[in-house]
Scaffold this motif. Structure first.
Motif, short mmCIF file in Angstrom:
data_model
loop_
_atom_site.label_atom_id
_atom_site.label_comp_id
_atom_site.label_asym_id
_atom_site.label_seq_id
_atom_site.Cartn_x
_atom_site.Cartn_y
_atom_site.Cartn_z
N ALA A 94 0.83 -1.19 0.00
CA ALA A 94 0.00 0.00 0.00
C ALA A 94 0.87 1.25 0.00
CB ALA A 94 -0.93 -0.01 1.21
N VAL A 95 1.85 1.30 0.91
CA VAL A 95 2.69 2.49 1.01
C VAL A 95 3.52 2.66 -0.25
CG1 VAL A 95 4.60 3.55 2.28
CG2 VAL A 95 2.76 2.43 3.52
N GLY A 96 4.13 1.56 -0.71
CA GLY A 96 5.00 1.66 -1.88
C GLY A 96 4.25 2.10 -3.13
N LEU A 97 3.11 1.48 -3.39
CA LEU A 97 2.33 1.81 -4.60
C LEU A 97 1.86 3.26 -4.56
CD1 LEU A 97 0.08 -1.35 -5.15
CD2 LEU A 97 2.01 -0.61 -6.54
N ILE A 98 1.24 3.64 -3.44
CA ILE A 98 0.67 4.99 -3.36
C ILE A 98 1.76 6.04 -3.39
CG2 ILE A 98 -0.61 6.56 -1.85
CD1 ILE A 98 -2.23 4.12 -0.93
N SER A 99 2.82 5.80 -2.61
CA SER A 99 3.89 6.78 -2.53
C SER A 99 4.54 6.98 -3.91
CB SER A 99 4.92 6.30 -1.52
OG SER A 99 5.88 7.28 -1.31
N GLY A 100 4.80 5.87 -4.59
CA GLY A 100 5.47 5.97 -5.89
C GLY A 100 4.58 6.59 -6.95
N VAL A 161 10.19 0.85 -7.92
CA VAL A 161 9.70 0.21 -9.15
C VAL A 161 8.54 1.02 -9.73
CG1 VAL A 161 8.64 -1.85 -10.11
CG2 VAL A 161 10.37 -2.05 -8.36
N VAL A 162 7.62 1.42 -8.86
CA VAL A 162 6.46 2.17 -9.33
C VAL A 162 6.88 3.51 -9.93
CG1 VAL A 162 4.28 3.22 -8.63
CG2 VAL A 162 4.95 1.05 -7.69
N LEU A 163 7.90 4.13 -9.34
CA LEU A 163 8.40 5.40 -9.87
C LEU A 163 8.76 5.27 -11.35
CD1 LEU A 163 10.73 7.06 -7.22
CD2 LEU A 163 8.58 7.90 -8.13
N SER A 164 9.41 4.16 -11.68
CA SER A 164 9.80 4.00 -13.09
C SER A 164 8.61 3.58 -13.94
CB SER A 164 10.95 3.00 -13.21
OG SER A 164 10.45 1.70 -13.16
N ARG A 168 6.34 5.27 -17.71
CA ARG A 168 6.10 4.52 -18.94
C ARG A 168 4.81 4.97 -19.61
NH1 ARG A 168 7.41 -1.04 -18.72
NH2 ARG A 168 9.13 -1.43 -17.31
N GLU A 169 4.75 4.67 -20.90
CA GLU A 169 3.62 5.16 -21.68
C GLU A 169 2.30 4.52 -21.28
OE1 GLU A 169 3.73 5.41 -26.22
OE2 GLU A 169 5.47 6.46 -25.45
N PHE A 170 2.35 3.22 -20.93
CA PHE A 170 1.07 2.54 -20.68
C PHE A 170 0.33 3.14 -19.49
CE2 PHE A 170 3.79 0.18 -17.83
CZ PHE A 170 2.97 -0.18 -16.78
N THR A 171 1.10 3.74 -18.55
CA THR A 171 0.43 4.39 -17.43
C THR A 171 -0.39 5.57 -17.92
OG1 THR A 171 2.30 3.78 -16.04
CG2 THR A 171 0.80 5.43 -15.17
N GLN A 172 0.23 6.35 -18.80
CA GLN A 172 -0.48 7.51 -19.39
C GLN A 172 -1.72 7.04 -20.14
OE1 GLN A 172 0.34 10.63 -18.82
NE2 GLN A 172 2.04 9.88 -17.55
N THR A 173 -1.54 5.98 -20.95
CA THR A 173 -2.67 5.47 -21.73
C THR A 173 -3.82 5.08 -20.82
OG1 THR A 173 -0.95 4.48 -23.09
CG2 THR A 173 -3.23 3.89 -23.61
N LEU A 190 0.56 -3.54 -10.25
CA LEU A 190 0.77 -4.66 -9.33
C LEU A 190 1.48 -5.85 -9.98
CD1 LEU A 190 0.32 -5.40 -6.41
CD2 LEU A 190 -1.87 -6.39 -7.02
N PRO A 191 1.09 -6.25 -11.20
CA PRO A 191 1.77 -7.42 -11.80
C PRO A 191 3.29 -7.25 -11.91
CG PRO A 191 -0.18 -6.87 -13.05
CD PRO A 191 -0.03 -5.79 -12.04
N TYR A 192 3.75 -6.00 -12.09
CA TYR A 192 5.20 -5.79 -12.18
C TYR A 192 5.87 -5.93 -10.83
CZ TYR A 192 4.62 -4.02 -16.90
OH TYR A 192 4.35 -3.91 -18.23
N VAL A 193 5.07 -5.73 -9.78
CA VAL A 193 5.64 -5.72 -8.43
C VAL A 193 5.67 -7.13 -7.83
CG1 VAL A 193 5.28 -4.75 -6.13
CG2 VAL A 193 4.90 -3.34 -8.11
N VAL A 194 4.83 -8.03 -8.37
CA VAL A 194 4.68 -9.36 -7.76
C VAL A 194 6.00 -10.13 -7.58
CG1 VAL A 194 3.73 -11.66 -8.15
CG2 VAL A 194 2.25 -9.68 -8.25
N PRO A 195 6.88 -10.19 -8.59
CA PRO A 195 8.13 -10.93 -8.37
C PRO A 195 8.96 -10.37 -7.21
CG PRO A 195 7.84 -10.44 -10.69
CD PRO A 195 6.78 -9.70 -9.97
#
Lengths: 287, 334
Positions: A94-100, A161-164, A168-173, A190-195
């Motif tokens: 929660a903290v990592g995703l929101i903060s980033g 990770v979320v910062l980068s 990316r373009e897909f976030t904008q899309t 989230l799928p990028y963060v799972v590993p």
């Protein structure tokens, strides 16, 4: 995900060894359900017997069969580590995703608190908790307290990770296609963060189990619930080492070291595999 | 230089925040407890023998005062902070009437000395070997060291310390296994005393170094192998720069930067490590003090040690953070 696991199995010897070690420890913990003795009763077998065909790992001075006691202990220890890891993962995510993703003042505020939790000396505080709670501290409570302190470092990792991903373009899309923040975070990022979540879970379990053993050895936990630390505590109380009852300490030690090395190797191999450079290097070498 | 001033300001604010949150946790924990510390202490004292009821009443009163339990919650909170800021934790109950501050002052040098020295030795050794292992990948000796580090790293510290104790204390008794120095030596700077301190420090230090080297080694090795793939290293190799020079001034130097942060964190974590080391080896530092205080039910002493640990950690991290931009110009201070 399936391809990822298959590659790991094929190219990473550490992953295979780690998997075997963790599987052995898990097997031992599952056996606890078939124990002929209840976990907390003492003097059910003759005390102080060395390992023999009847008592595989010997018996303790408290009249417990070390093998069955160990299976309860390792089950509780793993459950403990798992609980800490699970709860602290939720906070870290929660903290990592929101903060980033949010950035700005939300990011700054969250990261200030985060940095604080990274440097606070945990052991004195846990000892303080034990001091004021005494016998009322159950293992679940201790697990929740540790989870409250164990998320900070991994939240930072997830944030980076979320910062980068945000660049990316897909976030904008997805943003322009009208997805809400919650949807973007849970469905796109989230799928990028799972590993990473997987490897930090292993590390977090190693950390929390180590801390629990430390506290239990000092007698600062609920020592009546059998855990690895609790077993070592009772062995020390009965001077097992001096009295030559080495099997009482040796088997729990071996079990916990196997769990540690297993989890550590899993975390290391997944981490190494996540890094594309080292992945190319290892798969290239193997083929 | 104004950029550096801003950086210092931010770090100072961070430092104050850490101390504030840490001490508030200590406050909340002690006040949310279902157990009354006053009654706890009284029962601990009265269990040793008969005490007159008036004496117990007087004690209850002075203990309430001592723990800052009088007045409204706001007043209690302010009293607590006043106590912390004036570093006055009252007399210790288990070593009455020695003040908590004196006990901590006596224990602090032992902990700080042992842990600082062994942490730094482990850091230097681990980084040096790890750097070499990352650069000379093919070397058999260094590969073996990697395997040993991998195996040593996850062993619970307590187990390793016990093994050392059994090995050098009982099986091959060459080193003292307990205490900080020989008991009856006067604690002055005589060669005899210094020698005794060093001898007593060998086993605890060795245990800390063995555990520490492994993780620094693994960290540095992976950092170096990452740096090796950078373009400027490849370029330097093609340009025929000597490999030793590439290793020291190109690779190691850049890989060291994150390790310095790690050093700050582990210097901060000194108080974590101290507890179990000192318990196993009977070392007269803060960790032993804390554990004994818990066993004896000494509330003021436990709170005092916790506060000092939080302060010590924050000061350590602050110091490294402030030195950081001076060591590494790439850290942006703007």
């Amino acid at each position: 995900m399936r391809v990822f696991l298959r590659d790991l199995l094929r190219y990473r010897a550490e992953f295979r060894i780690g998997l075997v070690l963790v599987a052995l420890v898990l097997l031992l913990s599952v056996l606890a359900s078939f124990s002929p003795y209840p976990p907390d009763s003492v003097y059910v077998v003759p005390p102080d017997l060395p390992p023999s065909p009847t008592y595989w790992f010997g018996t303790t001075s408290r009249g417990q069969d070390v093998f069955w006691q160990l299976s309860f202990a390792i089950r509780n220890t793993l459950l403990f580590g798992g609980t800490v890891a699970l709860v602290s993962r939720l906070v870290a995510l929660a903290v990592g995703l929101i903060s980033g993703y949010k950035g700005g003042w939300i990011d700054r505020a969250l990261m200030s608190v985060n940095d604080t939790f990274i440097v606070i000396p945990l052991l004195p505080i846990l000892v303080l908790f034990y001091f004021v709670m005494r016998d009322r501290i159950s293992w679940l409570m201790l697990a929740l307290i540790m989870a409250c302190f164990g998320w900070a470092y991994d939240a930072r990792l997830i944030r980076s990770v979320v910062l980068s991903l945000r660049q990316r373009e897909f976030t904008q899309t997805s943003l322009f296609s009208g997805m809400s923040t919650r949807q973007i975070l849970t469905e796109e990022h989230l799928p990028y963060v799972v590993p990473i979540l997987f490897s930090t879970t292993m590390n977090n379990m190693v950390w929390s189990i180590g801390l629990e053993v430390t506290l239990a050895v000092l007698g600062f936990t609920d020592i009546n619930t059998p855990t690895i630390g609790g077993m070592i505590y009772w062995a020390n109380q009965h001077m097992a080492m001096v009295a030559g009852i080495w099997w009482w300490i040796a088997f729990p030690t071996i079990a916990v070291i196997m769990a540690f090395i297993g989890l550590f190797l899993l975390a290391v191999s997944v981490n190494a595999h996540l890094d594309p450079r080292s992945r190319l290097w290892s798969t290239g070498e193997a083929s | 230089m104004s950029g550096y001033a801003g950086y210092v300001g931010r770090r100072l604010a961070q430092f104050l925040l850490v101390v504030f949150i840490g001490i508030n946790i200590a406050y909340v924990v002690t006040h949310a407890s279902p157990i009354d510390p006053v009654e706890q202490s009284i029962s601990a004292v009265t269990s040793f023998g008969n005490t007159a009821p008036e004496a117990i009443d007087r004690m209850r009163h002075s203990l309430r005062e001592l723990y800052g339990l009088g007045g409204t919650p706001v007043q209690q909170y302010l009293t607590f902070w006043k106590r912390i800021l004036s570093a006055d934790f009252g007399p210790s109950l288990s070593a009455f009437p020695t003040p908590v501050g004196t006990l901590i002052g006596r224990a602090l040098p032992w902990t700080a000395g042992l842990l600082t020295v062994s942490t730094i030795i482990a850091w230097v050794l681990g980084n040096l070997l790890g750097g070499l292992a990352g650069y000379y990948r093919q070397s058999r000796g260094l590969k073996l060291m990697g395997v040993i580090a991998m195996g040593l790293h996850p062993i619970p510290y307590y187990i390793l310390a016990m093994l050392l104790l059994i090995l050098f204390g009982f099986i091959w008794p060459v080193l003292p296994i307990s205490g900080g120095a020989t008991m009856n030596l006067p604690q002055t700077l005589t060669p005899e005393f210094v020698w005794s301190v060093l001898q007593h420090a060998i086993l605890p230090a060795l245990s800390l170094i063995l555990i520490g080297v492994g993780s620094w080694f693994l960290g540095m090795r992976s950092l170096v192998s990452n740096v090796l793939a950078e373009d400027y290293v490849v370029y330097a190799e093609l340009a025929g720069v000597k490999s030793w020079r590439i290793l020291t001034s190109y690779v190691m130097r850049n890989a060291l930067v994150p390790q310095v942060t790690g050093l700050a964190m582990s210097l901060g974590g000194i108080f974590n490590g101290a507890v179990i080391t000192e318990k196993v080896f009977g070392y007269p530092g803060l960790g032993s003090l804390l554990v004994d205080a818990v066993y004896a039910g000494d509330y003021g002493l436990v709170l005092g040690v916790t506060t000092i640990s939080i302060l010590g950690v924050s000061v350590g991290v602050l110091a490294i953070d402030l030195l950081y931009p001076l060591l590494d110009p790439r850290v942006k201070v703007s």
